[in-house]
Design a protein around this motif. Structure first.
Motif, PDB file in Angstrom:
ATOM      1  N   ARG A  51       9.233   6.770 -18.554  1.00 46.38           N
ATOM      2  CA  ARG A  51       8.076   7.827 -17.966  1.00 46.38           C
ATOM      3  C   ARG A  51       8.933   9.212 -17.747  1.00 46.38           C
ATOM      4  O   ARG A  51       8.331  10.160 -18.386  1.00 46.38           O
ATOM      5  CB  ARG A  51       7.522   7.666 -16.977  1.00 46.38           C
ATOM      6  N   ARG A  68      10.038   9.728  -7.217  1.00 41.06           N
ATOM      7  CA  ARG A  68      10.060   8.413  -7.215  1.00 41.06           C
ATOM      8  C   ARG A  68      11.322   7.587  -6.695  1.00 41.06           C
ATOM      9  O   ARG A  68      11.083   6.615  -6.096  1.00 41.06           O
ATOM     10  CB  ARG A  68       9.985   7.968  -8.844  1.00 41.06           C
ATOM     11  N   ASN A  92      -5.993   3.446 -12.013  1.00 37.79           N
ATOM     12  CA  ASN A  92      -6.632   4.815 -12.090  1.00 37.79           C
ATOM     13  C   ASN A  92      -5.338   5.552 -12.110  1.00 37.79           C
ATOM     14  O   ASN A  92      -5.081   6.675 -11.576  1.00 37.79           O
ATOM     15  CB  ASN A  92      -7.442   5.311 -11.247  1.00 37.79           C
ATOM     16  N   SER A  93      -3.891   5.142 -12.433  1.00 39.26           N
ATOM     17  CA  SER A  93      -2.730   5.840 -12.158  1.00 39.26           C
ATOM     18  C   SER A  93      -2.269   5.947 -10.912  1.00 39.26           C
ATOM     19  O   SER A  93      -0.952   6.315 -10.800  1.00 39.26           O
ATOM     20  CB  SER A  93      -2.733   7.356 -12.824  1.00 39.26           C
ATOM     21  N   ASN A 109       0.560   7.225  -0.298  1.00 40.18           N
ATOM     22  CA  ASN A 109       0.465   7.936  -1.334  1.00 40.18           C
ATOM     23  C   ASN A 109       1.394   9.177  -1.355  1.00 40.18           C
ATOM     24  O   ASN A 109       1.848   9.602  -0.177  1.00 40.18           O
ATOM     25  CB  ASN A 109      -1.003   8.429  -1.309  1.00 40.18           C
ATOM     26  N   SER A 111       2.498  12.983  -3.031  1.00 41.44           N
ATOM     27  CA  SER A 111       2.137  14.528  -3.591  1.00 41.44           C
ATOM     28  C   SER A 111       3.413  15.524  -3.700  1.00 41.44           C
ATOM     29  O   SER A 111       4.258  15.164  -2.891  1.00 41.44           O
ATOM     30  CB  SER A 111       0.829  15.222  -2.889  1.00 41.44           C
ATOM     31  N   HIS A 112       3.398  16.055  -4.813  1.00 41.64           N
ATOM     32  CA  HIS A 112       4.317  17.202  -5.226  1.00 41.64           C
ATOM     33  C   HIS A 112       4.119  18.316  -5.240  1.00 41.64           C
ATOM     34  O   HIS A 112       3.403  18.584  -6.118  1.00 41.64           O
ATOM     35  CB  HIS A 112       5.680  16.693  -5.661  1.00 41.64           C
ATOM     36  N   GLU A 176      -8.571  16.894  -2.307  1.00 42.01           N
ATOM     37  CA  GLU A 176      -7.757  16.323  -3.115  1.00 42.01           C
ATOM     38  C   GLU A 176      -7.210  14.783  -2.424  1.00 42.01           C
ATOM     39  O   GLU A 176      -6.978  13.847  -3.056  1.00 42.01           O
ATOM     40  CB  GLU A 176      -6.437  16.764  -3.455  1.00 42.01           C
ATOM     41  N   LYS A 180      -7.734  11.147  -3.536  1.00 41.55           N
ATOM     42  CA  LYS A 180      -6.579  10.361  -3.715  1.00 41.55           C
ATOM     43  C   LYS A 180      -6.344   9.248  -2.898  1.00 41.55           C
ATOM     44  O   LYS A 180      -6.202   8.018  -3.398  1.00 41.55           O
ATOM     45  CB  LYS A 180      -5.257  11.131  -3.545  1.00 41.55           C
ATOM     46  N   LEU A 184      -9.854   7.599  -6.809  1.00 44.61           N
ATOM     47  CA  LEU A 184     -10.702   7.943  -8.020  1.00 44.61           C
ATOM     48  C   LEU A 184      -9.927   8.727  -9.042  1.00 44.61           C
ATOM     49  O   LEU A 184      -8.984   9.235  -8.769  1.00 44.61           O
ATOM     50  CB  LEU A 184     -11.725   8.746  -7.469  1.00 44.61           C
ATOM     51  N   VAL A 186      -9.036  11.369 -12.100  1.00 46.86           N
ATOM     52  CA  VAL A 186      -8.883  12.842 -12.156  1.00 46.86           C
ATOM     53  C   VAL A 186     -10.388  13.273 -12.575  1.00 46.86           C
ATOM     54  O   VAL A 186     -11.089  12.951 -13.436  1.00 46.86           O
ATOM     55  CB  VAL A 186      -7.928  13.337 -12.874  1.00 46.86           C
TER      56      VAL A 186
HETATM   57  C1  LIG Z   1      -3.498  13.095 -10.627  1.00 49.82           C
HETATM   58  C2  LIG Z   1      -4.192  13.612  -9.336  1.00 49.82           C
HETATM   59  C3  LIG Z   1      -4.568  12.221  -8.255  1.00 49.82           C
HETATM   60  C4  LIG Z   1      -3.495  14.468  -8.360  1.00 49.82           C
HETATM   61  O1  LIG Z   1      -2.716  15.034  -9.112  1.00 49.82           O
HETATM   62  P1  LIG Z   1      -1.930  16.375  -8.704  1.00 49.82           P
HETATM   63  O2  LIG Z   1      -2.465  17.040  -7.541  1.00 49.82           O
HETATM   64  O3  LIG Z   1      -1.324  17.094  -9.902  1.00 49.82           O
HETATM   65  O4  LIG Z   1      -0.342  15.649  -8.184  1.00 49.82           O
HETATM   66  P2  LIG Z   1       0.152  15.216  -6.865  1.00 49.82           P
HETATM   67  O5  LIG Z   1       1.430  15.596  -6.965  1.00 49.82           O
HETATM   68  O6  LIG Z   1      -0.913  15.655  -5.569  1.00 49.82           O
HETATM   69  O7  LIG Z   1      -0.042  13.563  -6.889  1.00 49.82           O
HETATM   70  C5  LIG Z   1       0.470  12.842  -7.999  1.00 49.82           C
HETATM   71  C6  LIG Z   1       0.869  11.467  -7.356  1.00 49.82           C
HETATM   72  O8  LIG Z   1      -0.297  10.833  -6.919  1.00 49.82           O
HETATM   73  C7  LIG Z   1      -0.436   9.419  -7.536  1.00 49.82           C
HETATM   74  N1  LIG Z   1      -1.518   9.190  -8.232  1.00 49.82           N
HETATM   75  C8  LIG Z   1      -1.578   9.016  -9.454  1.00 49.82           C
HETATM   76  N2  LIG Z   1      -2.947   9.047  -9.773  1.00 49.82           N
HETATM   77  C9  LIG Z   1      -3.655   8.857  -8.499  1.00 49.82           C
HETATM   78  C10 LIG Z   1      -4.976   8.457  -8.250  1.00 49.82           C
HETATM   79  N3  LIG Z   1      -5.828   8.385  -9.229  1.00 49.82           N
HETATM   80  N4  LIG Z   1      -5.234   8.369  -6.898  1.00 49.82           N
HETATM   81  C11 LIG Z   1      -4.493   8.731  -6.217  1.00 49.82           C
HETATM   82  N5  LIG Z   1      -3.112   8.946  -6.328  1.00 49.82           N
HETATM   83  C12 LIG Z   1      -2.696   9.081  -7.557  1.00 49.82           C
HETATM   84  C13 LIG Z   1       0.847   9.202  -8.030  1.00 49.82           C
HETATM   85  O9  LIG Z   1       1.882   8.712  -7.303  1.00 49.82           O
HETATM   86  C14 LIG Z   1       1.530  10.408  -8.575  1.00 49.82           C
HETATM   87  O10 LIG Z   1       2.834  10.999  -8.785  1.00 49.82           O
HETATM   88  P3  LIG Z   1       3.674  10.197  -9.842  1.00 49.82           P
HETATM   89  O11 LIG Z   1       3.018  10.802 -10.772  1.00 49.82           O
HETATM   90  O12 LIG Z   1       5.048  11.048  -9.523  1.00 49.82           O
HETATM   91  O13 LIG Z   1       3.613   8.809  -9.489  1.00 49.82           O
HETATM   92  C15 LIG Z   1      -5.558  14.066  -9.440  1.00 49.82           C
HETATM   93  O14 LIG Z   1      -6.492  14.054  -8.087  1.00 49.82           O
HETATM   94  C16 LIG Z   1      -5.891  15.279 -10.258  1.00 49.82           C
HETATM   95  O15 LIG Z   1      -5.134  15.650 -11.312  1.00 49.82           O
HETATM   96  N6  LIG Z   1      -6.790  16.223  -9.757  1.00 49.82           N
HETATM   97  C17 LIG Z   1      -6.972  17.468 -10.381  1.00 49.82           C
HETATM   98  C18 LIG Z   1      -8.350  17.833  -9.718  1.00 49.82           C
HETATM   99  C19 LIG Z   1      -8.305  19.208  -9.526  1.00 49.82           C
HETATM  100  O16 LIG Z   1      -8.182  19.897 -10.542  1.00 49.82           O
HETATM  101  N7  LIG Z   1      -8.707  19.534  -8.224  1.00 49.82           N
HETATM  102  C20 LIG Z   1      -9.069  21.154  -8.193  1.00 49.82           C
HETATM  103  C21 LIG Z   1      -9.436  21.409  -6.905  1.00 49.82           C
HETATM  104  S1  LIG Z   1     -10.189  20.378  -5.866  1.00 49.82           S
END
Ligand SMILES: CC(C)(COP(=O)(O)OP(=O)(O)OC[C@H]1O[C@@H](n2cnc3c(N)ncnc32)[C@H](O)[C@@H]1OP(=O)(O)O)[C@@H](O)C(=O)NCCC(=O)NCCS
Length: 249
Positions: A51, A68, A92-93, A109, A111-112, A176, A180, A184, A186
């Protein structure tokens, strides 16, 4: 309950323990972790290395390895096992520790954003965390109209302009974190529930379309990770004790 964190990040004791009411949030400075990227790479599984290799750009690839690898180290300390022995399953990833490895039923859980990763750990409570790097240049109201609920957008619009960015990030991170925690997918139903966002209002889930009882089922907490960032955690249930730890490589 006052759902704000005065941001006291401490060094953790060598032996880690966690009870049913605890939420332990780790702050990882990815710049500091970079000094051990080679050691962290070596504790990743083959599928994680594959990955990492698929990320476009060195920065994203390295961030995944650092995040990770450090997550494995943190979880390994709680579970008293070598970090490379950990296995994850995904729904769901969302990664979870493989049940056969996890006698303690740890949940986590991560987040970065920017230079930081947050990892929130519980003993068998659903948990979600989100950190965002604050950007003043984003079209906040346009994003809110696309993703937030009607109630949230109306509240945001009614605020004086200088308060809108803070409220926008409060809303975003709380939403979020909740989505998370529930694992659920994305972009699913972000407008079907509401969180508080007005300045001074305690962090909370305030409205859901599905089950009105859901509001009482969750604790939402704002976290202050560092200047220029905003974060929140959502955890199942009440009577929760939060602790904040700085990860030292
Ligand atoms: C993927 C998502 C869960 C978080 O994404 P993100 O904010 O880009 O990334 P974050 O850094 O907060 O979190 C990523 C980590 O959450 C975890 N994760 C992945 N899918 C997940 C899910 N369905 N639920 C909970 N955690 C999840 C993983 O550990 C991931 O890290 P990894 O890829 O290194 O393993 C998802 O909520 C998303 O993409 N949301 C976007 C929705 C949006 O656009 N919101 C706008 C305003 S509300």
């Amino acid at each position: 309950m006052n759902n704000t964190n005065p941001a006291i990040w401490r060094e953790a004791a060598e032996e880690l323990s966690i009870d049913r009411n605890d939420v332990q949030v780790w702050r990882v400075d990815l710049r500091t972790a970079r000094c051990e990227i080679e050691q962290l790479r070596q504790i990743l599984s083959n599928d994680e290395l594959q990955r990492a290799g698929r990320f476009y750009g060195q920065q994203h690839r390295e961030r995944f390895i650092l995040a990770r690898g450090t997550l494995r180290r943190i979880l390994g300390r709680y579970m008293n096992i070598h970090p490379e022995k950990l296995g994850f399953s995904y729904i769901n990833s969302k990664p979870e520790i493989m049940p056969e490895l996890d006698g303690k039923r740890l949940r986590f859980n991560i987040s970065h954003a920017g230079d930081y990763m947050l990892a929130a750990i519980t003993a068998d409570r659903m948990i979600g965390v989100d950190i965002e790097l604050i950007s003043v240049d984003r079209p906040h109201l346009r994003i809110a109209e696309r993703f937030f609920s009607h109630r949230e957008t109306t509240t945001l619009r009614a605020l004086p302009e200088p308060q809108q960015i803070g409220a926008f990030y409060a809303c975003w991170t709380r939403k979020e974190a909740y989505i998370k925690a529930r694992g659920l997918g994305v972009f699913r139903g972000l407008d079907c529930f509401s969180v508080s966002l007005a300045p001074g209002e305690a962090a909370a889930l305030t409205e859901t379309e599905s089950d009105p009882e859901e509001i009482k089922r969750w604790t939402i907490l704002d976290i202050n990770p560092a200047s220029g960032y905003r974060a929140a955690a959502a955890v199942e249930g009440g009577d929760v004790k939060f602790r904040f730890y700085d990860w030292k490589p």
